[in-house]
Write a protein that holds these residues in place. Structure first.
Motif, PDB file in Angstrom:
ATOM      1  N   PRO A  41      -9.045   0.388   5.872  1.00  0.00           N
ATOM      2  CA  PRO A  41      -8.302   0.651   7.117  1.00  0.00           C
ATOM      3  C   PRO A  41      -7.202   1.682   6.919  1.00  0.00           C
ATOM      4  N   HIS A  42      -6.924   2.438   7.966  1.00  0.00           N
ATOM      5  CA  HIS A  42      -5.816   3.382   8.005  1.00  0.00           C
ATOM      6  C   HIS A  42      -4.775   2.857   8.997  1.00  0.00           C
ATOM      7  N   PHE A  43      -3.553   2.729   8.544  1.00  0.00           N
ATOM      8  CA  PHE A  43      -2.497   2.226   9.416  1.00  0.00           C
ATOM      9  C   PHE A  43      -1.480   3.305   9.788  1.00  0.00           C
ATOM     10  N   ASN A  44      -1.680   4.542   9.294  1.00  0.00           N
ATOM     11  CA  ASN A  44      -0.688   5.579   9.573  1.00  0.00           C
ATOM     12  C   ASN A  44      -0.628   5.969  11.048  1.00  0.00           C
ATOM     13  N   GLN A  45      -1.694   5.648  11.813  1.00  0.00           N
ATOM     14  CA  GLN A  45      -1.671   5.977  13.234  1.00  0.00           C
ATOM     15  C   GLN A  45      -0.696   5.091  14.015  1.00  0.00           C
ATOM     16  N   ILE A  46      -0.244   4.003  13.397  1.00  0.00           N
ATOM     17  CA  ILE A  46       0.678   3.096  14.083  1.00  0.00           C
ATOM     18  C   ILE A  46       1.975   3.819  14.455  1.00  0.00           C
ATOM     19  N   TRP A  73       4.234   4.470   6.891  1.00  0.00           N
ATOM     20  CA  TRP A  73       2.829   4.078   7.021  1.00  0.00           C
ATOM     21  C   TRP A  73       1.917   4.926   6.148  1.00  0.00           C
ATOM     22  N   TRP A  74       2.312   6.181   5.880  1.00  0.00           N
ATOM     23  CA  TRP A  74       1.523   7.007   4.962  1.00  0.00           C
ATOM     24  C   TRP A  74       1.579   6.413   3.554  1.00  0.00           C
ATOM     25  N   ASN A  75       2.772   6.043   3.116  1.00  0.00           N
ATOM     26  CA  ASN A  75       2.932   5.420   1.801  1.00  0.00           C
ATOM     27  C   ASN A  75       2.296   4.036   1.758  1.00  0.00           C
ATOM     28  N   PHE A  76       2.326   3.332   2.868  1.00  0.00           N
ATOM     29  CA  PHE A  76       1.690   2.015   2.944  1.00  0.00           C
ATOM     30  C   PHE A  76       0.184   2.132   2.724  1.00  0.00           C
ATOM     31  N   ASP A  77      -0.438   3.119   3.372  1.00  0.00           N
ATOM     32  CA  ASP A  77      -1.875   3.342   3.169  1.00  0.00           C
ATOM     33  C   ASP A  77      -2.184   3.697   1.715  1.00  0.00           C
ATOM     34  N   LEU A  78      -1.319   4.485   1.096  1.00  0.00           N
ATOM     35  CA  LEU A  78      -1.514   4.870  -0.306  1.00  0.00           C
ATOM     36  C   LEU A  78      -1.429   3.641  -1.216  1.00  0.00           C
ATOM     37  N   ILE A  79      -0.456   2.784  -0.965  1.00  0.00           N
ATOM     38  CA  ILE A  79      -0.297   1.570  -1.778  1.00  0.00           C
ATOM     39  C   ILE A  79      -1.522   0.669  -1.635  1.00  0.00           C
ATOM     40  N   PHE A  91      -8.069  -5.224 -12.765  1.00  0.00           N
ATOM     41  CA  PHE A  91      -6.844  -5.130 -13.553  1.00  0.00           C
ATOM     42  C   PHE A  91      -5.774  -6.012 -12.915  1.00  0.00           C
ATOM     43  N   ARG A  92      -5.267  -6.972 -13.698  1.00  0.00           N
ATOM     44  CA  ARG A  92      -4.362  -7.985 -13.143  1.00  0.00           C
ATOM     45  C   ARG A  92      -4.955  -8.508 -11.824  1.00  0.00           C
ATOM     46  N   THR A  93      -6.164  -8.991 -11.941  1.00  0.00           N
ATOM     47  CA  THR A  93      -7.001  -9.249 -10.768  1.00  0.00           C
ATOM     48  C   THR A  93      -6.400 -10.262  -9.800  1.00  0.00           C
ATOM     49  N   LYS A  94      -5.835 -11.318 -10.338  1.00  0.00           N
ATOM     50  CA  LYS A  94      -5.280 -12.349  -9.459  1.00  0.00           C
ATOM     51  C   LYS A  94      -4.132 -11.791  -8.627  1.00  0.00           C
ATOM     52  N   GLU A  95      -3.207 -11.114  -9.295  1.00  0.00           N
ATOM     53  CA  GLU A  95      -2.047 -10.565  -8.592  1.00  0.00           C
ATOM     54  C   GLU A  95      -2.445  -9.475  -7.606  1.00  0.00           C
ATOM     55  N   SER A  96      -3.340  -8.569  -8.046  1.00  0.00           N
ATOM     56  CA  SER A  96      -3.729  -7.458  -7.171  1.00  0.00           C
ATOM     57  C   SER A  96      -4.556  -7.946  -5.979  1.00  0.00           C
ATOM     58  N   SER A  97      -5.365  -8.996  -6.168  1.00  0.00           N
ATOM     59  CA  SER A  97      -6.157  -9.536  -5.057  1.00  0.00           C
ATOM     60  C   SER A  97      -5.251 -10.148  -3.993  1.00  0.00           C
ATOM     61  N   ILE A  98      -4.265 -10.922  -4.449  1.00  0.00           N
ATOM     62  CA  ILE A  98      -3.319 -11.521  -3.506  1.00  0.00           C
ATOM     63  C   ILE A  98      -2.530 -10.428  -2.791  1.00  0.00           C
ATOM     64  N   ALA A  99      -2.087  -9.427  -3.552  1.00  0.00           N
ATOM     65  CA  ALA A  99      -1.326  -8.335  -2.950  1.00  0.00           C
ATOM     66  C   ALA A  99      -2.161  -7.577  -1.920  1.00  0.00           C
ATOM     67  N   PHE A 100      -3.434  -7.335  -2.231  1.00  0.00           N
ATOM     68  CA  PHE A 100      -4.307  -6.614  -1.301  1.00  0.00           C
ATOM     69  C   PHE A 100      -4.457  -7.375   0.011  1.00  0.00           C
ATOM     70  N   GLY A 101      -4.693  -8.694  -0.090  1.00  0.00           N
ATOM     71  CA  GLY A 101      -4.822  -9.504   1.113  1.00  0.00           C
ATOM     72  C   GLY A 101      -3.545  -9.530   1.935  1.00  0.00           C
ATOM     73  N   LEU A 102      -2.400  -9.659   1.268  1.00  0.00           N
ATOM     74  CA  LEU A 102      -1.120  -9.701   1.985  1.00  0.00           C
ATOM     75  C   LEU A 102      -0.805  -8.361   2.650  1.00  0.00           C
ATOM     76  N   LEU A 103      -1.148  -7.265   1.981  1.00  0.00           N
ATOM     77  CA  LEU A 103      -0.948  -5.945   2.585  1.00  0.00           C
ATOM     78  C   LEU A 103      -1.800  -5.777   3.842  1.00  0.00           C
ATOM     79  N   LEU A 104      -3.043  -6.255   3.781  1.00  0.00           N
ATOM     80  CA  LEU A 104      -3.903  -6.183   4.955  1.00  0.00           C
ATOM     81  C   LEU A 104      -3.342  -7.031   6.102  1.00  0.00           C
ATOM     82  N   ILE A 105      -2.854  -8.215   5.780  1.00  0.00           N
ATOM     83  CA  ILE A 105      -2.263  -9.073   6.806  1.00  0.00           C
ATOM     84  C   ILE A 105      -1.069  -8.372   7.458  1.00  0.00           C
ATOM     85  N   PHE A 106      -0.239  -7.754   6.637  1.00  0.00           N
ATOM     86  CA  PHE A 106       0.932  -7.037   7.152  1.00  0.00           C
ATOM     87  C   PHE A 106       0.495  -5.888   8.063  1.00  0.00           C
ATOM     88  N   GLY A 107      -0.446  -5.077   7.578  1.00  0.00           N
ATOM     89  CA  GLY A 107      -0.886  -3.924   8.365  1.00  0.00           C
ATOM     90  C   GLY A 107      -1.533  -4.312   9.676  1.00  0.00           C
TER      91      GLY A 107
END
Length: 359
Positions: A41-46, A73-79, A91-107
Motif C-alpha cells: 500500500p501507498h499512504f503518501n496520497q493521504i 507519509w513519504w517516509n512512512f511508506d519508505l519505513i 531478519f529479527r522476524t518476530k519484531e519486524s512482523s509485529i512492526a509491519f502489522g502495526l504500521l499497516l494498522i496505523f496507515g
C-alpha cells in the motif's frame, strides 16, 4: 466445571496444529511474495486529502488527529517497505512482523478516516499473529544467525487465527440470514451480479454470463451456499482435518465471488497459506525435508534474487515487465485449494509424485 472447560480450551489452542519451522518459513515467504504481486500500500496520497472528509472512527487517527505532512507519509511508506523486506528475509522476524502489522494498522486507520473502507483486516493482522509462531525459524536470516538458539514452532496462533476467521465469516453471514437471503422469492446474489454488471467499467470473467442466464434457481443456490459456508465455517475450527477442507472451500468461495460478482478478496486468501502448506507438507513426510534441502543447495541464487527484490521494493521500482494482475493471487492459491477438496487417494498419488521432484 470452569477449570475443566479452561483446560479443554488450552488443549485445543496448543494441540490442534503442530507446524514445522519449514512450513512456517515457507508461509512467510509466500505471504510476502503475494503481497508484492498485489502491491504494497501507498499512504503518501493521504497528505493530499481534503480535511473536510476527515471523520475518523475510534482509533489512533482519532487520538492523533489529521497528519497532512507530505514528508511524513513519504517516509512512512519508505519505513513500511524496509520493514517488509526484513520480514521477507527473516531478519529479527518476530519484531519486524509485529512492526509491519502495526504500521499497516496505523496507515489504514488514516486511509479509512477519509472514506472508503476495504475488508483487509485479516492480512493486516496476519503478520502480527504469525510472529508468535516463530515463523523465522527456517528459510530466514534468523535461522542462520541464531543457529544455536533453541526455539520451537508454535501452533496456538494458527488456532487463534482459525477462530478469528470463523468469527469473521459468521458475522458476515448473520446479517444475510436476518436480512432475507433465505426468502425464495428473490435472490440477493442476483442483485450483486446485476449491480456489478451495470455499475463497473466492464464485466469481468463470468459476470456477464450469469447476467444473461438470469436463473432464480441458480442464484438461490448461490444464496443458500453462501449462508451455509459463512455460518458453518466456524464449526470446523475444532477439528484440523475438517478445517483444512473448509479452507479449501473458503478459497474456492472467494474465487467464485470474483468470477461471478467481480469482488476480489485478493489479499484475504493469503491468510489461508499456513493451512494450505500444512496440508501439503506433512510433518511426517520427507517432501518438506527434500524441498528444504533443494532451497539450501540453491541458496546463492535465492540470495541474489532476494537482494535484487529487496532493492526494488525499497526503491518502489516496479518495471512494467514484472507487473502482475492482482487477481492472479486468487487463481494461484485456488489451484492447490481445489485439490484439497479431492478424495484421499488423489492426495496419496500426488504425494508420491511430489516426493520425486527434489530427489
Amino acid at each position: 466445571m470452569i477449570l475443566k472447560f479452561s483446560k479443554k480450551i488450552i488443549e485445543w489452542l496448543e494441540n490442534t496444529w503442530k507446524p514445522t519451522f519449514f512450513q512456517l518459513g515457507l508461509t512467510r515467504i509466500l505471504f510476502c511474495l503475494g503481497f508484492i504481486v498485489v502491491g504494497l500500500p501507498h499512504f503518501n496520497q493521504i497528505s493530499g486529502y481534503d480535511l473536510e472528509f476527515f471523520d475518523p472512527p475510534v482509533g489512533v487517527s482519532l487520538v492523533l488527529g489529521p497528519i497532512t505532512s507530505e514528508n511524513f507519509w513519504w517516509n512512512f511508506d519508505l519505513i513500511i517497505r524496509i520493514v517488509f523486506v526484513l520480514v521477507l528475509a527473516g531478519f529479527r522476524t518476530k519484531e519486524s512482523s509485529i512492526a509491519f502489522g502495526l504500521l499497516l494498522i496505523f496507515g489504514f486507520s488514516y486511509e479509512y478516516s477519509y472514506g472508503k473502507i476495504n475488508h483487509n483486516i485479516f492480512p493486516v493482522i496476519f503478520p502480527i499473529i504469525m510472529a508468535f509462531t516463530n515463523w523465522g525459524g527456517a528459510l530466514s536470516i534468523d535461522s542462520i544467525r541464531k543457529g544455536g538458539l533453541q526455539l520451537e514452532p508454535k501452533g496456538w496462533p494458527l488456532t487463534f487465527l482459525s477462530f478469528l476467521l470463523g468469527w469473521g465469516y459468521f458475522t458476515a453471514g448473520l446479517p444475510k440470514l436476518i436480512g432475507g437471503w433465505l426468502d425464495p422469492s428473490y435472490s440477493s446474489t442476483a442483485g450483486f451480479i446485476l449491480r456489478r454488471y451495470y455499475s463497473s467499467s466492464g464485466p469481468l470473467y463470468l459476470n456477464e454470463m450469469f447476467v444473461k442466464i438470469n436463473s432464480l434457481f441458480i442464484n438461490k443456490v448461490f444464496d443458500y451456499s453462501t449462508l451455509a459456508f459463512e455460518l458453518g465455517f466456524i464449526l470446523t475450527i475444532f477439528w484440523a482435518a475438517v478445517y483444512l477442507r473448509a479452507v479449501g472451500v473458503a478459497v474456492m468461495f472467494h474465487l467464485g465471488v470474483l468470477l461471478t460478482v467481480n469482488i476480489p478478496f485478493t489479499l484475504h486468501v493469503l491468510v489461508f497459506l499456513p493451512y494450505i502448506i500444512y496440508f501439503y507438507f506433512d510433518r511426517n513426510s520427507r517432501t518438506s525435508e527434500k524441498f528444504e534441502k533443494f532451497l539450501l543447495e540453491k541458496r546463492k541464487f535465492f540470495i541474489i534474487v532476494l537482494v535484487v527484490l529487496s532493492l526494488g521494493i525499497i526503491t518502489d521500482y516496479n518495471p512494467q515487465l514484472f507487473k502482475f494482475h492482482r487477481h492472479m493471487i486468487l487463481f494461484l492459491v485456488g489451484i492447490p485449494s481445489f485439490f484439497m477438496l479431492l478424495p484421499n487417494f488423489v492426495h496419496v498419488y500426488l504425494r508420491k509424485v511430489t516426493s520425486r521432484l527434489f530427489t
